[in-house]
Write a protein that holds these residues in place. Structure first.
Motif, PDB file in Angstrom:
ATOM      1  N   HIS A 271      13.157  -4.657  -1.984  1.00 38.58           N
ATOM      2  CA  HIS A 271      11.735  -4.295  -1.989  1.00 38.58           C
ATOM      3  C   HIS A 271      11.543  -2.919  -2.615  1.00 38.58           C
ATOM      4  O   HIS A 271      12.296  -1.980  -2.334  1.00 38.58           O
ATOM      5  CB  HIS A 271      11.176  -4.289  -0.564  1.00 38.58           C
ATOM      6  CG  HIS A 271       9.756  -3.801  -0.485  1.00 38.58           C
ATOM      7  ND1 HIS A 271       9.432  -2.548  -0.031  1.00 38.58           N
ATOM      8  CD2 HIS A 271       8.584  -4.407  -0.819  1.00 38.58           C
ATOM      9  CE1 HIS A 271       8.121  -2.395  -0.074  1.00 38.58           C
ATOM     10  NE2 HIS A 271       7.582  -3.498  -0.552  1.00 38.58           N
ATOM     11  N   SER A 272      10.540  -2.801  -3.473  1.00 34.97           N
ATOM     12  CA  SER A 272      10.165  -1.529  -4.077  1.00 34.97           C
ATOM     13  C   SER A 272      11.370  -0.920  -4.810  1.00 34.97           C
ATOM     14  O   SER A 272      12.005  -1.576  -5.618  1.00 34.97           O
ATOM     15  CB  SER A 272       9.610  -0.589  -3.012  1.00 34.97           C
ATOM     16  OG  SER A 272       9.050   0.576  -3.598  1.00 34.97           O
ATOM     17  N   GLN A 300       7.826  -6.538  -5.341  1.00 31.63           N
ATOM     18  CA  GLN A 300       6.977  -5.370  -5.614  1.00 31.63           C
ATOM     19  C   GLN A 300       7.804  -4.181  -6.125  1.00 31.63           C
ATOM     20  O   GLN A 300       7.547  -3.039  -5.783  1.00 31.63           O
ATOM     21  CB  GLN A 300       6.199  -4.981  -4.358  1.00 31.63           C
ATOM     22  CG  GLN A 300       5.264  -6.076  -3.860  1.00 31.63           C
ATOM     23  CD  GLN A 300       4.659  -5.757  -2.504  1.00 31.63           C
ATOM     24  OE1 GLN A 300       5.374  -5.355  -1.584  1.00 31.63           O
ATOM     25  NE2 GLN A 300       3.356  -5.940  -2.368  1.00 31.63           N
ATOM     26  N   SER A 306       6.683   3.137 -12.545  1.00 32.55           N
ATOM     27  CA  SER A 306       5.485   3.246 -11.712  1.00 32.55           C
ATOM     28  C   SER A 306       4.520   4.276 -12.298  1.00 32.55           C
ATOM     29  O   SER A 306       4.933   5.397 -12.610  1.00 32.55           O
ATOM     30  CB  SER A 306       5.864   3.663 -10.282  1.00 32.55           C
ATOM     31  OG  SER A 306       4.708   4.039  -9.542  1.00 32.55           O
ATOM     32  N   HIS A 369       5.008  -9.988  -7.212  1.00 37.10           N
ATOM     33  CA  HIS A 369       4.118  -8.822  -7.193  1.00 37.10           C
ATOM     34  C   HIS A 369       2.729  -9.231  -6.719  1.00 37.10           C
ATOM     35  O   HIS A 369       2.340 -10.406  -6.802  1.00 37.10           O
ATOM     36  CB  HIS A 369       4.039  -8.159  -8.569  1.00 37.10           C
ATOM     37  CG  HIS A 369       3.606  -9.070  -9.679  1.00 37.10           C
ATOM     38  ND1 HIS A 369       2.282  -9.361  -9.940  1.00 37.10           N
ATOM     39  CD2 HIS A 369       4.334  -9.754 -10.609  1.00 37.10           C
ATOM     40  CE1 HIS A 369       2.198 -10.167 -10.981  1.00 37.10           C
ATOM     41  NE2 HIS A 369       3.434 -10.429 -11.400  1.00 37.10           N
ATOM     42  N   MET A 420      -2.611   3.313   0.147  1.00 36.68           N
ATOM     43  CA  MET A 420      -2.332   2.430  -0.987  1.00 36.68           C
ATOM     44  C   MET A 420      -3.611   2.061  -1.729  1.00 36.68           C
ATOM     45  O   MET A 420      -3.635   1.978  -2.964  1.00 36.68           O
ATOM     46  CB  MET A 420      -1.632   1.153  -0.506  1.00 36.68           C
ATOM     47  CG  MET A 420      -0.323   1.379   0.207  1.00 36.68           C
ATOM     48  SD  MET A 420       0.958   2.010  -0.882  1.00 36.68           S
ATOM     49  CE  MET A 420       2.312   2.175   0.273  1.00 36.68           C
ATOM     50  N   SER A 435      -2.966  -3.317  -9.251  1.00 39.48           N
ATOM     51  CA  SER A 435      -1.686  -2.905  -8.674  1.00 39.48           C
ATOM     52  C   SER A 435      -1.701  -3.171  -7.182  1.00 39.48           C
ATOM     53  O   SER A 435      -2.723  -3.549  -6.606  1.00 39.48           O
ATOM     54  CB  SER A 435      -1.440  -1.410  -8.934  1.00 39.48           C
ATOM     55  OG  SER A 435      -2.334  -0.627  -8.169  1.00 39.48           O
ATOM     56  N   ASP A 436      -0.541  -2.955  -6.552  1.00 40.32           N
ATOM     57  CA  ASP A 436      -0.448  -3.060  -5.099  1.00 40.32           C
ATOM     58  C   ASP A 436      -0.613  -1.695  -4.431  1.00 40.32           C
ATOM     59  O   ASP A 436      -0.404  -1.552  -3.237  1.00 40.32           O
ATOM     60  CB  ASP A 436       0.891  -3.680  -4.686  1.00 40.32           C
ATOM     61  CG  ASP A 436       2.094  -2.879  -5.189  1.00 40.32           C
ATOM     62  OD1 ASP A 436       1.898  -1.714  -5.600  1.00 40.32           O
ATOM     63  OD2 ASP A 436       3.211  -3.405  -5.168  1.00 40.32           O
ATOM     64  N   VAL A 439       2.600   0.062  -7.708  1.00 40.40           N
ATOM     65  CA  VAL A 439       3.224  -0.600  -8.857  1.00 40.40           C
ATOM     66  C   VAL A 439       2.193  -1.483  -9.549  1.00 40.40           C
ATOM     67  O   VAL A 439       1.564  -2.333  -8.902  1.00 40.40           O
ATOM     68  CB  VAL A 439       4.439  -1.447  -8.434  1.00 40.40           C
ATOM     69  CG1 VAL A 439       5.108  -2.070  -9.650  1.00 40.40           C
ATOM     70  CG2 VAL A 439       5.432  -0.601  -7.645  1.00 40.40           C
ATOM     71  N   ALA A 444       6.148  -5.024 -12.566  1.00 42.08           N
ATOM     72  CA  ALA A 444       6.979  -5.623 -11.523  1.00 42.08           C
ATOM     73  C   ALA A 444       7.669  -6.902 -11.996  1.00 42.08           C
ATOM     74  O   ALA A 444       8.378  -7.543 -11.219  1.00 42.08           O
ATOM     75  CB  ALA A 444       6.135  -5.925 -10.284  1.00 42.08           C
ATOM     76  N   ASP A 459      -0.893  -5.194   0.069  1.00 42.04           N
ATOM     77  CA  ASP A 459      -0.536  -3.861  -0.408  1.00 42.04           C
ATOM     78  C   ASP A 459       0.982  -3.720  -0.500  1.00 42.04           C
ATOM     79  O   ASP A 459       1.734  -4.606  -0.100  1.00 42.04           O
ATOM     80  CB  ASP A 459      -1.131  -2.774   0.497  1.00 42.04           C
ATOM     81  CG  ASP A 459      -0.534  -2.786   1.894  1.00 42.04           C
ATOM     82  OD1 ASP A 459       0.645  -2.406   2.035  1.00 42.04           O
ATOM     83  OD2 ASP A 459      -1.232  -3.161   2.852  1.00 42.04           O
ATOM     84  N   HIS A 460       1.409  -2.581  -0.997  1.00 41.75           N
ATOM     85  CA  HIS A 460       2.828  -2.372  -1.294  1.00 41.75           C
ATOM     86  C   HIS A 460       3.701  -2.360  -0.037  1.00 41.75           C
ATOM     87  O   HIS A 460       4.878  -2.718  -0.103  1.00 41.75           O
ATOM     88  CB  HIS A 460       2.993  -1.050  -2.045  1.00 41.75           C
ATOM     89  CG  HIS A 460       4.356  -0.837  -2.603  1.00 41.75           C
ATOM     90  ND1 HIS A 460       4.797  -1.449  -3.758  1.00 41.75           N
ATOM     91  CD2 HIS A 460       5.404  -0.090  -2.160  1.00 41.75           C
ATOM     92  CE1 HIS A 460       6.030  -1.079  -4.006  1.00 41.75           C
ATOM     93  NE2 HIS A 460       6.434  -0.252  -3.060  1.00 41.75           N
TER      94      HIS A 460
END
Length: 498
Positions: A271-272, A300, A306, A369, A420, A435-436, A439, A444, A459-460
């Protein structure tokens, strides 16, 4: 006169020599530049002094002018009187000649005073004009690199990440992606109805993202969920605030240990930044990991970079040095991390890294994403990131049961969705991209991967943290992770069949 001219030329040459700007320095730093150009400083001081002198001189000139005007008025009045007397007494020629001589003398005296006043004004304006000219020449005489650097800095700040978002898709020769969102939704519906397609002959490795070391509940719910299904699941123990290549080396050893200890392949879900770390581990060590890794899910993840990280750390923009200093203080001093962890997520760093290490074509990859909701209710949503345990021993309950002790835990919640949402609004207003929150959706998607683009607004941080107001009937993060890994395994089978 010649000596003074030589001294002035020598002074100017020495100033020019001492004021030269080397290319390695930052000529657009105004304080730095002015400190290195004493000629400009001296001219500005003389300009200030001349402006003050001009004001004082102008006030004195006005006073003198007032007296001159008063004298002129009285003299005109006296002259008019003399004209009337001369008209009425025309026979007194000697007396008229005396009056005429007296009037001429007074007029000459007034003319002289006016000339003196005019000379003062001319001298004052000339000296002030000379100072203006000197200041302008000194300022314009500074290297063009100064002005060009200032213009470049303004342009860099204004431009931001507008040309960087989605750069991977525009890269010549970049592999296309395959959208399998519909199939993902079908698998997710089966999971929600109790059909669990994940086999137990794999090890599932969850790789957390940035600041996970300070969030004890990161991925915990998903690991518990997988364990209840009888699956072997691990959360990678990495320093999430370390550089990408540092974590890639740690993950490589972690994957090899899991494989050697069980003889099973490892399916990775990152993740991320965790997805970026995992992708780096596989790309940098593919020859030794190709038989140990079943596939990779990027959730994501800023695989291309980013815009938030880039806008914060972009070199050459306004206040970049000050911003970097504050982040170093926050990440390195307070969080005990490495600023490279955030810097590695900028577009510049990702472009340089992917030019050296790209994911192997034969590796099955799923890119997931989302887009965040900016509805008003988002700003009232709280994310449960940790819990604080009260010092129950202070309440004289040392012999209390575990149930009582667990009740002494206080949840730590923060308004992550609101933060976010504000970041997502910034990206949307400035760059016209969804975006989230951290990102952009285009960044993504890894080239050549299977992509999942759900319509649901997430959200992210939703994938790893439980929120305070869950929507009834909607799949939770653990079920989404299961469906993504199931889609990955389907992709593996299709890749082998091809």
């Amino acid at each position: 006169m010649v000596d003074m001219s030589r001294q002035r030329d020598s002074s100017e040459n020495s100033e020019a020599t001492s004021s030269s700007v080397t290319p390695s320095e930052k000529p657009w730093d105004m304080l730095h530049i002015l400190s290195r150009f004493p000629a400009v400083n001296q001219a500005s001081l003389r300009f200030t002094e001349s402006a003050s002198s001009f004001g004082r001189g102008l006030a004195s000139l006005i006073d003198d002018g007032g007296g001159a005007a008063s004298g002129l008025g009285s003299q005109n009045q006296s002259s008019q009187g003399k004209f009337d007397v001369a008209s009425s007494v025309s026979s007194s020629n000697g007396h008229q000649m005396g009056e005429s001589a007296s009037s001429t003398t007074n007029n000459l005296d007034l003319f002289t005073r006016q000339n003196i006043m005019l000379d003062k004004a001319t001298s004052l304006l000339n000296s002030t004009s000379a100072t203006f000219t000197e200041f302008g020449q000194r300022l314009l005489g500074t290297p063009p690199l100064l002005w060009q650097g200032m213009v470049d800095r303004l342009q860099t700040t204004w431009k931001g990440s507008i040309d960087d978002i989605g750069w991977l898709q525009r890269l010549p020769g970049s592999m296309g992606v395959q959208d399998r969102t519909q199939r993902f939704e079908q698998i997710l519906e089966l999971v929600c109805h109790g059909v669990h397609p994940l086999p137990d002959n794999l090890i599932y490795l969850l790789v957390p993202g940035l600041f996970s070391n300070h969030s004890p509940l990161y991925f915990v719910d998903t690991k518990v969920y997988f364990s209840k299904l009888g699956l072997t699941c691990h959360i990678a123990k990495i320093h999430s605030e370390a550089a990408v290549e540092t974590n890639a080396s740690v993950l490589k050893e972690y994957i090899e240990e899991l494989h050697w200890g069980s003889g099973k392949q490892v399916a990775i879900l990152g993740h991320s930044k965790g997805g970026v770390d995992a992708a780096a581990a596989v790309a940098m060590n593919w020859p030794s990991l190709k038989d140990k890794v079943a596939g990779l899910v990027l959730v994501q993840s800023p695989y291309g970079g980013s815009p938030i990280a880039s806008d914060i750390l972009r070199e050459g923009q306004i206040a970049d040095v000050q911003t970097r200093y504050l982040l170093e203080l926050l990440i390195q001093k307070m969080v005990k991390g490495d600023l490279k962890a955030l810097e590695d997520l900028t577009y510049k760093k990702r472009q340089n890294f992917l030019a050296r290490y790209s994911l192997p074509r034969e590796l099955p990859v799923v890119s997931f994403h989302t887009e965040i909701s900016i509805a008003p209710k988002v700003f009232s949503t709280m994310s449960h990131i940790a819990h604080a345990e009260l010092p129950w021993h202070l309440f004289n309950i040392e012999t209390a049961s575990n149930v009582v002790k667990n009740s002494m835990k206080v949840p730590v919640v923060v308004p992550l969705p609101a933060l976010m949402a504000m970041c997502a609004k910034h990206i949307e207003l400035r760059y016209k991209h969804k975006s989230d929150g951290l990102v952009a959706r285009q960044d993504a998607e890894a080239p050549g991967s299977v992509v999942v683009r759900p319509d649901r607004k997430l959200d992210h941080g939703w994938m790893v943290y439980s929120v305070s107001n869950k929507t009834l009937g909607e799949p939770d993060a653990s079920q989404v992770c299961e469906a993504l890994l199931a889609l990955l395994l389907e992709t593996c089978k299709r890749t082998k069949a091809d």
